[in-house]
Design an enzyme around this catalytic site. Structure first.
Site, short mmCIF file in Angstrom:
data_model
loop_
_atom_site.label_atom_id
_atom_site.label_comp_id
_atom_site.label_asym_id
_atom_site.label_seq_id
_atom_site.Cartn_x
_atom_site.Cartn_y
_atom_site.Cartn_z
N HIS A 1 0.89 -1.43 -0.01
CA HIS A 1 0.07 0.02 0.11
C HIS A 1 0.89 1.47 -0.13
O HIS A 1 0.65 2.28 -0.68
CB HIS A 1 -0.90 -0.04 1.27
CG HIS A 1 -1.79 1.17 1.35
ND1 HIS A 1 -3.13 1.13 1.19
CD2 HIS A 1 -1.62 2.33 1.61
CE1 HIS A 1 -3.64 2.21 1.42
NE2 HIS A 1 -2.78 3.08 1.90
N GLU A 2 1.81 1.15 0.87
CA GLU A 2 2.77 2.31 1.03
C GLU A 2 3.59 2.70 -0.26
O GLU A 2 3.82 3.71 -0.63
CB GLU A 2 3.69 2.39 2.19
CG GLU A 2 2.77 2.45 3.52
CD GLU A 2 1.72 3.27 3.73
OE1 GLU A 2 1.98 4.41 3.32
OE2 GLU A 2 0.55 3.00 3.89
NI NI Z 1 -2.61 5.23 2.10
#
Ligand code: NI
Length: 193
Positions: free
Chosen positions: A149-150
């Site tokens: 996600h990051e």
């Molecule tokens: Ni985010």
């Protein structure tokens, strides 16, 4: 010498429609003292912002308007039985499992929407820690999801881009400290519950 941009930080997490969230971030030049010092002060500021939201698990630099490849992570890992806290500079996925797992994700930049995102169950990530030491991470499950996600954020990708099914409203959204965003999106508390 690399000329550094003047960074104006006000500790605000950028929301969905901000163009900064859609840009490619550049890597930190680990060998350049000035660039590395910038990364270190950025890490401090990012932890401050992350800890200001009790629901926060991780934050990428573009989320506070800085287009550099820096990520901070801090959450309680129930499997490991402790707090997992780290900063990563220039994190890169070098290997990911074919096996994927679907789970709901919420982003601090899209706090009112959630949806199921398929992510590799395990990933290998290479990068540097905040001291500039190379790190090699084998991550599984939720940790692997957080990393993916990051790292997406560093490439201008939001989790909602990857949702294949429905986008749902986050049930506890009004209780979180997101009033300015709600106003910006034209939402009232009544509507979003
Ligand atoms: Ni985010």
């Amino acid at each position: 010498m690399i000329r550094l941009p003047v960074v104006m930080l006000n500790g605000t997490i950028l929301r969905m429609k901000d163009v900064a969230l859609r840009q490619q971030s550049r890597p930190i030049n680990i060998d350049d003292p000035e660039d590395f010092a910038l990364a270190q002060s950025l890490v401090r500021e990012m932890f401050r912002v992350l800890y200001s939201d009790p629901s926060g698990v991780a934050l990428a630099a573009p989320q506070i308007g800085v287009l550099l490849q820096v990520v901070v992570i801090s959450y309680e890992d129930k499997d490991e039985g402790g707090q997992r806290t780290m900063a990563l500079l220039n994190p890169k996925i070098t290997q990911s499992s074919e096996e994927e797992i679907e789970d709901k994700e919420i982003c601090l930049s899209v706090p009112n929407l959630t949806g199921k995102v398929a992510r590799a169950n395990t990933v290998k990530v290479e990068g540097y820690d905040q001291l500039g030491q190379p790190v090699n991470i084998m991550a599984e499950g939720f940790f692997a999801r957080v990393l993916q996600h990051e790292i997406d954020h560093l490439n201008g990708i939001l989790c909602i881009d990857r949702v294949k099914g429905n986008l749902d409203n986050v049930p506890d959204f009004p209780e979180r400290r997101t009033d300015p965003t709600m106003r910006k999106l034209g939402l009232t508390k009544k509507k979003s519950t």
